[in-house]
Scaffold this motif. Structure first.
Motif, PDB file in Angstrom:
ATOM      1  N   ILE A  98      23.453  37.308  36.600  1.00 38.76           N
ATOM      2  CA  ILE A  98      23.529  35.893  36.272  1.00 38.76           C
ATOM      3  C   ILE A  98      23.600  35.790  34.762  1.00 38.76           C
ATOM      4  CG2 ILE A  98      22.292  33.691  36.348  1.00 38.76           C
ATOM      5  CD1 ILE A  98      23.400  34.564  39.032  1.00 38.76           C
ATOM      6  N   GLY A  99      24.565  35.011  34.271  1.00 41.75           N
ATOM      7  CA  GLY A  99      24.769  34.868  32.837  1.00 41.75           C
ATOM      8  C   GLY A  99      23.762  33.927  32.216  1.00 41.75           C
ATOM      9  N   THR A 100      22.525  34.374  32.066  1.00 43.31           N
ATOM     10  CA  THR A 100      21.535  33.556  31.386  1.00 43.31           C
ATOM     11  C   THR A 100      21.298  34.141  30.012  1.00 43.31           C
ATOM     12  OG1 THR A 100      19.727  34.822  32.343  1.00 43.31           O
ATOM     13  CG2 THR A 100      20.365  32.818  33.496  1.00 43.31           C
ATOM     14  N   ASP A 101      21.290  33.286  29.043  1.00 42.43           N
ATOM     15  CA  ASP A 101      21.015  33.713  27.682  1.00 42.43           C
ATOM     16  C   ASP A 101      19.859  32.876  27.153  1.00 42.43           C
ATOM     17  OD1 ASP A 101      22.098  31.229  27.152  1.00 42.43           O
ATOM     18  OD2 ASP A 101      23.983  32.012  26.395  1.00 42.43           O
ATOM     19  N   THR A 102      19.594  32.971  25.884  1.00 41.24           N
ATOM     20  CA  THR A 102      18.484  32.222  25.302  1.00 41.24           C
ATOM     21  C   THR A 102      18.655  30.726  25.519  1.00 41.24           C
ATOM     22  OG1 THR A 102      18.245  33.922  23.643  1.00 41.24           O
ATOM     23  CG2 THR A 102      17.182  31.833  23.191  1.00 41.24           C
ATOM     24  N   THR A 103      19.892  30.227  25.425  1.00 43.83           N
ATOM     25  CA  THR A 103      20.136  28.801  25.611  1.00 43.83           C
ATOM     26  C   THR A 103      19.760  28.361  27.009  1.00 43.83           C
ATOM     27  OG1 THR A 103      21.953  28.926  24.044  1.00 43.83           O
ATOM     28  CG2 THR A 103      21.884  26.989  25.465  1.00 43.83           C
ATOM     29  N   THR A 104      20.235  29.091  28.028  1.00 41.85           N
ATOM     30  CA  THR A 104      19.936  28.676  29.391  1.00 41.85           C
ATOM     31  C   THR A 104      18.487  28.936  29.755  1.00 41.85           C
ATOM     32  OG1 THR A 104      20.733  30.782  30.273  1.00 41.85           O
ATOM     33  CG2 THR A 104      22.291  28.948  30.260  1.00 41.85           C
ATOM     34  N   SER A 105      17.894  30.002  29.224  1.00 42.10           N
ATOM     35  CA  SER A 105      16.515  30.304  29.607  1.00 42.10           C
ATOM     36  C   SER A 105      15.536  29.277  29.048  1.00 42.10           C
ATOM     37  CB  SER A 105      16.123  31.720  29.172  1.00 42.10           C
ATOM     38  OG  SER A 105      16.128  31.824  27.770  1.00 42.10           O
ATOM     39  N   LEU A 106      15.920  28.527  28.015  1.00 35.07           N
ATOM     40  CA  LEU A 106      15.062  27.492  27.457  1.00 35.07           C
ATOM     41  C   LEU A 106      15.388  26.106  28.007  1.00 35.07           C
ATOM     42  CD1 LEU A 106      15.012  28.641  23.718  1.00 35.07           C
ATOM     43  CD2 LEU A 106      13.276  29.054  25.483  1.00 35.07           C
ATOM     44  N   ALA A 107      16.416  25.998  28.843  1.00 33.14           N
ATOM     45  CA  ALA A 107      16.845  24.710  29.389  1.00 33.14           C
ATOM     46  C   ALA A 107      15.870  24.241  30.460  1.00 33.14           C
ATOM     47  CB  ALA A 107      18.244  24.833  29.985  1.00 33.14           C
ATOM     48  N   PRO A 108      15.647  22.925  30.560  1.00 32.70           N
ATOM     49  CA  PRO A 108      14.758  22.409  31.608  1.00 32.70           C
ATOM     50  C   PRO A 108      15.354  22.540  33.012  1.00 32.70           C
ATOM     51  CG  PRO A 108      15.512  20.639  30.155  1.00 32.70           C
ATOM     52  CD  PRO A 108      16.070  21.910  29.634  1.00 32.70           C
ATOM     53  N   VAL A 109      16.686  22.503  33.129  1.00 27.34           N
ATOM     54  CA  VAL A 109      17.357  22.640  34.420  1.00 27.34           C
ATOM     55  C   VAL A 109      18.512  23.629  34.244  1.00 27.34           C
ATOM     56  CG1 VAL A 109      18.603  21.466  36.279  1.00 27.34           C
ATOM     57  CG2 VAL A 109      16.825  20.240  35.013  1.00 27.34           C
ATOM     58  N   ILE A 110      18.572  24.609  35.140  1.00 23.76           N
ATOM     59  CA  ILE A 110      19.676  25.568  35.132  1.00 23.76           C
ATOM     60  C   ILE A 110      20.437  25.395  36.438  1.00 23.76           C
ATOM     61  CG2 ILE A 110      20.325  28.002  35.125  1.00 23.76           C
ATOM     62  CD1 ILE A 110      17.803  28.547  33.460  1.00 23.76           C
ATOM     63  N   ALA A 111      21.742  25.169  36.329  1.00 21.36           N
ATOM     64  CA  ALA A 111      22.593  24.976  37.499  1.00 21.36           C
ATOM     65  C   ALA A 111      23.420  26.231  37.737  1.00 21.36           C
ATOM     66  CB  ALA A 111      23.524  23.784  37.279  1.00 21.36           C
ATOM     67  N   LEU A 112      23.485  26.648  38.976  1.00 19.76           N
ATOM     68  CA  LEU A 112      24.274  27.810  39.366  1.00 19.76           C
ATOM     69  C   LEU A 112      25.217  27.371  40.472  1.00 19.76           C
ATOM     70  CD1 LEU A 112      24.838  30.848  39.227  1.00 19.76           C
ATOM     71  CD2 LEU A 112      22.966  31.182  40.839  1.00 19.76           C
ATOM     72  N   VAL A 113      26.517  27.423  40.214  1.00 17.42           N
ATOM     73  CA  VAL A 113      27.548  27.060  41.187  1.00 17.42           C
ATOM     74  C   VAL A 113      28.189  28.363  41.646  1.00 17.42           C
ATOM     75  CG1 VAL A 113      29.680  25.780  41.586  1.00 17.42           C
ATOM     76  CG2 VAL A 113      27.952  24.858  40.032  1.00 17.42           C
ATOM     77  N   PHE A 114      28.316  28.552  42.963  1.00 18.86           N
ATOM     78  CA  PHE A 114      28.830  29.821  43.483  1.00 18.86           C
ATOM     79  C   PHE A 114      29.514  29.599  44.826  1.00 18.86           C
ATOM     80  CE2 PHE A 114      24.520  29.060  44.712  1.00 18.86           C
ATOM     81  CZ  PHE A 114      24.462  29.401  46.056  1.00 18.86           C
ATOM     82  N   GLY A 115      30.202  30.625  45.288  1.00 18.54           N
ATOM     83  CA  GLY A 115      30.815  30.599  46.611  1.00 18.54           C
ATOM     84  C   GLY A 115      31.990  29.656  46.758  1.00 18.54           C
ATOM     85  N   GLN A 116      32.719  29.388  45.648  1.00 18.24           N
ATOM     86  CA  GLN A 116      33.844  28.468  45.737  1.00 18.24           C
ATOM     87  C   GLN A 116      34.948  29.040  46.622  1.00 18.24           C
ATOM     88  OE1 GLN A 116      32.364  29.385  42.807  1.00 18.24           O
ATOM     89  NE2 GLN A 116      32.610  27.806  41.266  1.00 18.24           N
ATOM     90  N   ALA A 117      35.470  28.193  47.508  1.00 18.11           N
ATOM     91  CA  ALA A 117      36.586  28.561  48.354  1.00 18.11           C
ATOM     92  C   ALA A 117      37.395  27.303  48.628  1.00 18.11           C
ATOM     93  CB  ALA A 117      36.095  29.151  49.670  1.00 18.11           C
ATOM     94  N   GLY A 118      38.682  27.381  48.393  1.00 18.78           N
ATOM     95  CA  GLY A 118      39.529  26.233  48.683  1.00 18.78           C
ATOM     96  C   GLY A 118      40.695  26.130  47.731  1.00 18.78           C
ATOM     97  N   LEU A 119      41.286  24.948  47.692  1.00 18.68           N
ATOM     98  CA  LEU A 119      42.521  24.742  46.956  1.00 18.68           C
ATOM     99  C   LEU A 119      42.350  24.014  45.627  1.00 18.68           C
ATOM    100  CD1 LEU A 119      44.716  23.691  50.013  1.00 18.68           C
ATOM    101  CD2 LEU A 119      44.544  25.942  48.959  1.00 18.68           C
ATOM    102  N   ILE A 120      41.137  23.596  45.276  1.00 13.20           N
ATOM    103  CA  ILE A 120      40.906  22.957  43.986  1.00 13.20           C
ATOM    104  C   ILE A 120      40.302  24.014  43.080  1.00 13.20           C
ATOM    105  CG2 ILE A 120      39.646  21.169  42.724  1.00 13.20           C
ATOM    106  CD1 ILE A 120      39.553  19.512  45.249  1.00 13.20           C
TER     107      ILE A 120
END
Length: 185
Positions: free
Chosen positions: A148-170
Motif C-alpha cells: 500500500i502506497g502510504t507515505d508520511t503524508t497519508t500516515s498523518l491524514a485523519p482519513v485514508i481512502a483505498l480504492v481497489f478492485g476496479q473492473a469495467g468500462l470507465i
C-alpha cells in the motif's frame, strides 16, 4: 447530429442511476449479507495487500464498501452498501451514493475502504448524516507488488481512502462527491 433535451438527459441519468443500483441488491441486502461481503473484502485486502494490516491496526475504525457500481452516459451515478467496523466489529451500516454530470460513458464496479486514523475523524463521520469525503482524506494506492502506497503524508491524514478492485468500462474510480448515509438493512 442528435440534440439532447433536458428531459432526455434526465431520463438517461435516471437509467444510469438504475444501472448503478443493479448488482448491489437494493432492498435485498440484509445485515448478514452485507457483513459477509465486508468479511470477504477485508480478507481480500489482507491477502492481496498485506500492508493494510498495519493500517487496520492503527485505524480507529474502517468503513468497508465491498461493491460500488458506477454507470453513466453524460449523467451518471454510483451506489453501494457497506459497514463501519470498530475493532473488527460492525457498529453501523452505510450506503454510499454519488451523482455526476459531464463527459462519461460506461459502467464499472469497484470496492473501497476508508480508514479513520483519529478519534475525531471517526466521531465526525458517525455524527454527520450525509458525510462526504473531503480534503482531509488522502488516497493510498496499491502497487503491483501488493504494498500500500502510504507515505508520511497519508500516515498523518485523519482519513485514508483505498480504492481497489476496479473492473469495467470507465477508467479510474473516484470518491469525489460520494455521500455516506447510515442505513438499517
Amino acid at each position: 447530429m442528435t440534440q439532447f433535451t433536458r428531459r432526455t438527459l434526465l431520463a438517461i441519468g435516471g437509467a444510469g442511476l438504475g444501472l448503478a443500483a443493479c448488482g448491489n441488491g437494493i432492498g435485498s441486502d440484509g445485515a448478514a449479507k452485507i457483513d459477509a461481503r465486508v468479511d470477504a473484502t477485508r480478507d481480500y485486502l489482507l491477502q492481496k495487500y498485506p500492508g493494510t494490516q498495519e493500517l487496520m491496526g492503527k485505524a480507529r475504525g474502517v468503513l468497508y464498501m465491498p461493491l460500488m457500481t458506477e454507470a453513466g452516459f453524460g449523467i451518471g451515478g454510483s451506489y453501494g452498501r457497506g459497514a463501519l467496523r470498530i475493532n473488527n466489529v460492525t457498529v453501523d451500516y452505510y450506503s454510499a451514493a454519488s451523482a455526476s454530470i459531464g463527459f462519461q460513458i460506461g459502467a464499472q464496479q469497484f470496492a473501497h475502504a476508508l480508514f479513520f486514523m483519529t478519534e475525531d475523524s471517526l466521531a465526525d463521520f458517525r455524527r454527520n448524516d450525509g458525510w462526504e469525503v473531503g480534503a482531509d482524506a488522502r488516497y493510498a494506492l496499491p502497487d503491483r507488488g501488493g504494498a500500500i502506497g502510504t507515505d508520511t503524508t497519508t500516515s498523518l491524514a485523519p482519513v485514508i481512502a483505498l480504492v481497489f478492485g476496479q473492473a469495467g468500462l470507465i477508467a479510474g474510480a473516484s470518491l469525489a462527491g460520494t455521500k455516506y448515509t447510515r442505513i438499517i438493512p
